[in-house]
Design a protein around this motif. Sequence first.
Motif, PDB file in Angstrom:
ATOM      1  N   GLU A  87       0.847  -1.196   0.000  1.00 19.77           N
ATOM      2  CA  GLU A  87       0.000   0.000   0.000  1.00 19.77           C
ATOM      3  C   GLU A  87       0.878   1.239   0.000  1.00 19.77           C
ATOM      4  O   GLU A  87       1.868   1.301   0.740  1.00 19.77           O
ATOM      5  N   PRO A  88       0.541   2.236  -0.792  1.00 18.34           N
ATOM      6  CA  PRO A  88       1.347   3.464  -0.783  1.00 18.34           C
ATOM      7  C   PRO A  88       1.211   4.212   0.546  1.00 18.34           C
ATOM      8  O   PRO A  88       0.244   4.015   1.289  1.00 18.34           O
ATOM      9  N   HIS A  89       2.193   5.027   0.826  1.00 18.85           N
ATOM     10  CA  HIS A  89       2.146   5.913   1.993  1.00 18.85           C
ATOM     11  C   HIS A  89       0.921   6.823   1.826  1.00 18.85           C
ATOM     12  O   HIS A  89       0.540   7.163   0.699  1.00 18.85           O
ATOM     13  N   PRO A  90       0.267   7.231   2.915  1.00 17.26           N
ATOM     14  CA  PRO A  90      -0.900   8.112   2.790  1.00 17.26           C
ATOM     15  C   PRO A  90      -0.627   9.381   1.971  1.00 17.26           C
ATOM     16  O   PRO A  90      -1.506   9.833   1.228  1.00 17.26           O
ATOM     17  N   LEU A  91       0.587   9.932   2.055  1.00 17.77           N
ATOM     18  CA  LEU A  91       0.896  11.110   1.237  1.00 17.77           C
ATOM     19  C   LEU A  91       0.996  10.747  -0.246  1.00 17.77           C
ATOM     20  O   LEU A  91       0.581  11.520  -1.105  1.00 17.77           O
ATOM     21  N   GLN A  92       1.543   9.587  -0.554  1.00 18.04           N
ATOM     22  CA  GLN A  92       1.601   9.157  -1.951  1.00 18.04           C
ATOM     23  C   GLN A  92       0.192   9.020  -2.511  1.00 18.04           C
ATOM     24  O   GLN A  92      -0.093   9.465  -3.629  1.00 18.04           O
ATOM     25  N   LYS A  93      -0.680   8.430  -1.724  1.00 16.59           N
ATOM     26  CA  LYS A  93      -2.072   8.266  -2.148  1.00 16.59           C
ATOM     27  C   LYS A  93      -2.749   9.622  -2.305  1.00 16.59           C
ATOM     28  O   LYS A  93      -3.458   9.861  -3.281  1.00 16.59           O
ATOM     29  N   ALA A  94      -2.515  10.530  -1.359  1.00 14.23           N
ATOM     30  CA  ALA A  94      -3.124  11.869  -1.431  1.00 14.23           C
ATOM     31  C   ALA A  94      -2.625  12.638  -2.647  1.00 14.23           C
ATOM     32  O   ALA A  94      -3.402  13.349  -3.295  1.00 14.23           O
ATOM     33  N   PHE A  95      -1.357  12.498  -2.992  1.00 15.32           N
ATOM     34  CA  PHE A  95      -0.830  13.176  -4.183  1.00 15.32           C
ATOM     35  C   PHE A  95      -1.533  12.657  -5.432  1.00 15.32           C
ATOM     36  O   PHE A  95      -1.850  13.429  -6.338  1.00 15.32           O
ATOM     37  N   LEU A  96      -1.784  11.345  -5.479  1.00 18.49           N
ATOM     38  CA  LEU A  96      -2.522  10.788  -6.622  1.00 18.49           C
ATOM     39  C   LEU A  96      -3.967  11.270  -6.635  1.00 18.49           C
ATOM     40  O   LEU A  96      -4.485  11.698  -7.668  1.00 18.49           O
ATOM     41  N   ASP A  97      -4.621  11.200  -5.479  1.00 23.59           N
ATOM     42  CA  ASP A  97      -6.028  11.591  -5.397  1.00 23.59           C
ATOM     43  C   ASP A  97      -6.239  13.056  -5.743  1.00 23.59           C
ATOM     44  O   ASP A  97      -7.254  13.416  -6.350  1.00 23.59           O
ATOM     45  N   ARG A  98      -5.308  13.907  -5.350  1.00 28.43           N
ATOM     46  CA  ARG A  98      -5.441  15.358  -5.564  1.00 28.43           C
ATOM     47  C   ARG A  98      -4.780  15.829  -6.857  1.00 28.43           C
ATOM     48  O   ARG A  98      -4.782  17.014  -7.148  1.00 28.43           O
ATOM     49  N   ASP A  99      -4.219  14.913  -7.620  1.00 33.23           N
ATOM     50  CA  ASP A  99      -3.513  15.279  -8.852  1.00 33.23           C
ATOM     51  C   ASP A  99      -2.475  16.356  -8.546  1.00 33.23           C
ATOM     52  O   ASP A  99      -2.395  17.388  -9.211  1.00 33.23           O
ATOM     53  N   ALA A 100      -1.660  16.081  -7.509  1.00 33.06           N
ATOM     54  CA  ALA A 100      -0.690  17.059  -7.008  1.00 33.06           C
ATOM     55  C   ALA A 100       0.644  16.987  -7.742  1.00 33.06           C
ATOM     56  O   ALA A 100       1.702  17.157  -7.150  1.00 33.06           O
ATOM     57  N   PHE A 101       0.578  16.709  -9.014  1.00 32.84           N
ATOM     58  CA  PHE A 101       1.782  16.678  -9.847  1.00 32.84           C
ATOM     59  C   PHE A 101       1.365  16.875 -11.293  1.00 32.84           C
ATOM     60  O   PHE A 101       0.213  16.675 -11.651  1.00 32.84           O
ATOM     61  N   GLN A 102       2.308  17.317 -12.091  1.00 31.32           N
ATOM     62  CA  GLN A 102       2.053  17.377 -13.529  1.00 31.32           C
ATOM     63  C   GLN A 102       3.117  16.556 -14.232  1.00 31.32           C
ATOM     64  O   GLN A 102       2.877  15.409 -14.561  1.00 31.32           O
ATOM     65  N   CYS A 103       4.326  17.105 -14.379  1.00 30.88           N
ATOM     66  CA  CYS A 103       5.359  16.290 -15.031  1.00 30.88           C
ATOM     67  C   CYS A 103       5.869  15.207 -14.095  1.00 30.88           C
ATOM     68  O   CYS A 103       6.365  14.188 -14.544  1.00 30.88           O
ATOM     69  N   GLY A 104       5.764  15.403 -12.780  1.00 27.04           N
ATOM     70  CA  GLY A 104       6.156  14.404 -11.798  1.00 27.04           C
ATOM     71  C   GLY A 104       7.617  14.431 -11.394  1.00 27.04           C
ATOM     72  O   GLY A 104       8.019  13.693 -10.494  1.00 27.04           O
ATOM     73  N   TYR A 105       8.418  15.278 -12.011  1.00 29.32           N
ATOM     74  CA  TYR A 105       9.849  15.285 -11.710  1.00 29.32           C
ATOM     75  C   TYR A 105      10.126  15.646 -10.252  1.00 29.32           C
ATOM     76  O   TYR A 105      10.949  15.025  -9.593  1.00 29.32           O
ATOM     77  N   CYS A 106       9.406  16.610  -9.717  1.00 30.05           N
ATOM     78  CA  CYS A 106       9.642  17.056  -8.338  1.00 30.05           C
ATOM     79  C   CYS A 106       8.890  16.214  -7.315  1.00 30.05           C
ATOM     80  O   CYS A 106       9.151  16.321  -6.114  1.00 30.05           O
ATOM     81  N   THR A 107       7.962  15.396  -7.756  1.00 31.35           N
ATOM     82  CA  THR A 107       7.036  14.712  -6.850  1.00 31.35           C
ATOM     83  C   THR A 107       7.722  13.856  -5.783  1.00 31.35           C
ATOM     84  O   THR A 107       7.350  13.949  -4.606  1.00 31.35           O
ATOM     85  N   PRO A 108       8.728  13.036  -6.093  1.00 31.07           N
ATOM     86  CA  PRO A 108       9.366  12.257  -5.022  1.00 31.07           C
ATOM     87  C   PRO A 108       9.956  13.145  -3.925  1.00 31.07           C
ATOM     88  O   PRO A 108       9.801  12.855  -2.738  1.00 31.07           O
ATOM     89  N   GLY A 109      10.601  14.229  -4.320  1.00 31.49           N
ATOM     90  CA  GLY A 109      11.153  15.159  -3.334  1.00 31.49           C
ATOM     91  C   GLY A 109      10.073  15.873  -2.562  1.00 31.49           C
ATOM     92  O   GLY A 109      10.188  16.083  -1.345  1.00 31.49           O
ATOM     93  N   GLN A 110       8.986  16.242  -3.241  1.00 29.50           N
ATOM     94  CA  GLN A 110       7.863  16.889  -2.567  1.00 29.50           C
ATOM     95  C   GLN A 110       7.275  15.964  -1.509  1.00 29.50           C
ATOM     96  O   GLN A 110       6.989  16.381  -0.382  1.00 29.50           O
ATOM     97  N   ILE A 111       7.079  14.705  -1.852  1.00 32.47           N
ATOM     98  CA  ILE A 111       6.473  13.754  -0.922  1.00 32.47           C
ATOM     99  C   ILE A 111       7.397  13.482   0.258  1.00 32.47           C
ATOM    100  O   ILE A 111       6.962  13.504   1.416  1.00 32.47           O
ATOM    101  N   CYS A 112       8.684  13.231   0.004  1.00 36.99           N
ATOM    102  CA  CYS A 112       9.619  13.008   1.116  1.00 36.99           C
ATOM    103  C   CYS A 112       9.704  14.242   2.002  1.00 36.99           C
ATOM    104  O   CYS A 112       9.753  14.124   3.230  1.00 36.99           O
ATOM    105  N   SER A 113       9.708  15.416   1.402  1.00 34.09           N
ATOM    106  CA  SER A 113       9.746  16.644   2.190  1.00 34.09           C
ATOM    107  C   SER A 113       8.489  16.778   3.036  1.00 34.09           C
ATOM    108  O   SER A 113       8.551  17.167   4.211  1.00 34.09           O
ATOM    109  N   ALA A 114       7.342  16.439   2.479  1.00 32.80           N
ATOM    110  CA  ALA A 114       6.079  16.522   3.222  1.00 32.80           C
ATOM    111  C   ALA A 114       6.075  15.542   4.398  1.00 32.80           C
ATOM    112  O   ALA A 114       5.618  15.888   5.494  1.00 32.80           O
ATOM    113  N   VAL A 115       6.615  14.334   4.196  1.00 30.57           N
ATOM    114  CA  VAL A 115       6.699  13.365   5.290  1.00 30.57           C
ATOM    115  C   VAL A 115       7.570  13.939   6.413  1.00 30.57           C
ATOM    116  O   VAL A 115       7.197  13.901   7.593  1.00 30.57           O
ATOM    117  N   GLY A 116       8.716  14.488   6.053  1.00 30.19           N
ATOM    118  CA  GLY A 116       9.600  15.089   7.046  1.00 30.19           C
ATOM    119  C   GLY A 116       8.973  16.285   7.723  1.00 30.19           C
ATOM    120  O   GLY A 116       9.097  16.480   8.938  1.00 30.19           O
TER     121      GLY A 116
END
Length: 190
Positions: free
Chosen positions: A105-134
């Motif tokens: 199962e994805p981390h709740p933030l990973q799921k929320a990013f998908l549900d909210r379409d919180a990315f476009q090209c996706g290049y920054c998304t891994p860093g955004q998600i790790c930063s949000a977890v921290g």
Amino acid sequence: MAGHPDKGGATHDDSARATGHRSEVTLTVNGTPHTLLLDHRRVLLDVLREDLDLTGSKKGCDHGQCGACTVLVDGRRVNGCLLLAVTLDGSEVVTVEGLADGTGEPHPLQKAFLDRDAFQCGYCTPGQICSAVGMLAEAAAGHPSHVTDPAAPSGRPVRLDAAEIRERLSGNLCRCGAYPHIVEAVEDVI
């Protein structure tokens, strides 16, 4: 045979040894220990991507300005492009690939990013998600930000509103401008 001293007093043989110096480093990455022989000049991001084939963290600016390389080291968010890997011997590193709970199962933030379409090209998304977890852990531990109310009790969890989230994630840039959806995704998990 001794080298010839240069103007700084070091010999040519000494500088040749220094540029090739390596150390054995053990990192636990996403729960798996890895012992690596690393050149002292290598940064964590390059070790993750090139040696461990964990390519989720991205090399954006390579100067610590964009946040695309953000990972967690011992629970704290860091820019992997700035951190020399040899300084992390014995550390626990978590990348975007390691955020899932082990059940698939994805981390709740990973799921929320998908549900909210919180990315476009996706290049920054891994860093955004790790930063949000921290960032969530920092706020829970009571670490204030620039916009935290100075009257808030010290050491208590910080209430996260949109302004707090934007401030705390301001070191992670999104060239596509998905910021409103990123804030909404983080709000969904608090």
